[in-house]
Design a protein around this motif. Sequence first.
Motif, PDB file in Angstrom:
ATOM      1  N   ALA A 185       0.757  -1.800   0.163  1.00 35.39           N
ATOM      2  CA  ALA A 185       0.406   0.092  -0.107  1.00 35.39           C
ATOM      3  C   ALA A 185       0.892   1.217   0.362  1.00 35.39           C
ATOM      4  O   ALA A 185       0.958   2.268  -0.834  1.00 35.39           O
ATOM      5  CB  ALA A 185      -1.349   0.104   1.005  1.00 35.39           C
ATOM      6  N   VAL A 186       2.028   1.245   0.962  1.00 34.99           N
ATOM      7  CA  VAL A 186       2.766   2.619   1.099  1.00 34.99           C
ATOM      8  C   VAL A 186       3.052   2.733  -0.457  1.00 34.99           C
ATOM      9  O   VAL A 186       3.453   4.018  -1.068  1.00 34.99           O
ATOM     10  CB  VAL A 186       4.022   2.377   1.728  1.00 34.99           C
ATOM     11  N   ARG A 187       4.012   1.640  -1.913  1.00 28.67           N
ATOM     12  CA  ARG A 187       5.056   1.374  -2.667  1.00 28.67           C
ATOM     13  C   ARG A 187       3.549   2.045  -3.220  1.00 28.67           C
ATOM     14  O   ARG A 187       4.076   2.735  -4.482  1.00 28.67           O
ATOM     15  CB  ARG A 187       5.483   0.715  -2.892  1.00 28.67           C
ATOM     16  N   ARG A 188       2.304   2.109  -3.380  1.00 32.43           N
ATOM     17  CA  ARG A 188       1.199   2.228  -4.209  1.00 32.43           C
ATOM     18  C   ARG A 188       1.194   4.160  -3.893  1.00 32.43           C
ATOM     19  O   ARG A 188       0.984   4.374  -4.992  1.00 32.43           O
ATOM     20  CB  ARG A 188       0.073   1.614  -4.267  1.00 32.43           C
TER      21      ARG A 188
ATOM     22  N   SER B  99       2.576  10.848   0.535  1.00 26.75           N
ATOM     23  CA  SER B  99       2.107  10.160   0.379  1.00 26.75           C
ATOM     24  C   SER B  99       1.838   9.417   2.246  1.00 26.75           C
ATOM     25  O   SER B  99       1.392   8.688   2.783  1.00 26.75           O
ATOM     26  CB  SER B  99       2.942   8.337   0.273  1.00 26.75           C
ATOM     27  N   ALA B 100       2.525  10.766   2.625  1.00 31.76           N
ATOM     28  CA  ALA B 100       2.907  10.752   4.743  1.00 31.76           C
ATOM     29  C   ALA B 100       1.576  10.593   5.321  1.00 31.76           C
ATOM     30  O   ALA B 100       1.734   9.347   5.955  1.00 31.76           O
ATOM     31  CB  ALA B 100       3.601  11.813   4.799  1.00 31.76           C
ATOM     32  N   VAL B 101       0.430  11.465   4.506  1.00 33.12           N
ATOM     33  CA  VAL B 101      -0.636  10.726   5.788  1.00 33.12           C
ATOM     34  C   VAL B 101      -1.251   9.396   5.484  1.00 33.12           C
ATOM     35  O   VAL B 101      -1.990   8.907   6.257  1.00 33.12           O
ATOM     36  CB  VAL B 101      -1.593  12.352   5.207  1.00 33.12           C
ATOM     37  N   PRO B 102      -1.371   9.323   4.075  1.00 29.78           N
ATOM     38  CA  PRO B 102      -2.399   8.084   3.558  1.00 29.78           C
ATOM     39  C   PRO B 102      -1.307   6.990   4.346  1.00 29.78           C
ATOM     40  O   PRO B 102      -1.920   6.080   4.560  1.00 29.78           O
ATOM     41  CB  PRO B 102      -2.620   7.328   2.487  1.00 29.78           C
TER      42      PRO B 102
ATOM     43  N   ARG C 117      -2.510   3.811   7.434  1.00 28.24           N
ATOM     44  CA  ARG C 117      -2.546   3.210   6.291  1.00 28.24           C
ATOM     45  C   ARG C 117      -1.793   1.746   7.987  1.00 28.24           C
ATOM     46  O   ARG C 117      -2.208   0.788   8.390  1.00 28.24           O
ATOM     47  CB  ARG C 117      -1.691   2.743   5.921  1.00 28.24           C
ATOM     48  N   PHE C 118      -0.534   2.899   8.715  1.00 29.38           N
ATOM     49  CA  PHE C 118      -0.272   1.977   9.920  1.00 29.38           C
ATOM     50  C   PHE C 118      -0.585   1.809  11.045  1.00 29.38           C
ATOM     51  O   PHE C 118      -1.097   1.227  11.357  1.00 29.38           O
ATOM     52  CB  PHE C 118       1.335   2.493   9.871  1.00 29.38           C
TER      53      PHE C 118
END
Length: 123
Positions: free
Chosen positions: A68-71, A81-84, A88-89
């Motif tokens: 998910a982080v890579r996507r 991508s920082a907030v998403p 997710r974490f």
Amino acid sequence: MSASDPALDRPASGRPAPDRPDADAGSVSRAARLADRAVAWYQVRVSPRTRTSCAHRVAHGGESCSQAVRRTLRSSGLLGSAVPTLARFAACYRAVRLLTPHQRVRGVCCCGGIPIPFGFGRR
């Protein structure tokens, strides 16, 4: 379409295939590409040695947190991508608590090769 047609590398959604490391190389910053490579390194070198699975994936199905982080890095860049990623974490943390309600969980989460120790649950 020829064999070198980029459309062949895209799924039906029209987005680049997520397993292709350079799928969006031109649309994100160099920092985002480096972060993506760091997470890919974690997926190949660190994650298989931990003998654990992503709690979010186990609890809810779908992709792992690192996937998910890579996507998100590929689609939104490093800052976007920082907030998403943090969300997710947090969801993964809740999934661990869901899966292990009466246990004390301790370990290390590696975010892009940075080991982050954690511990939660009942003492």
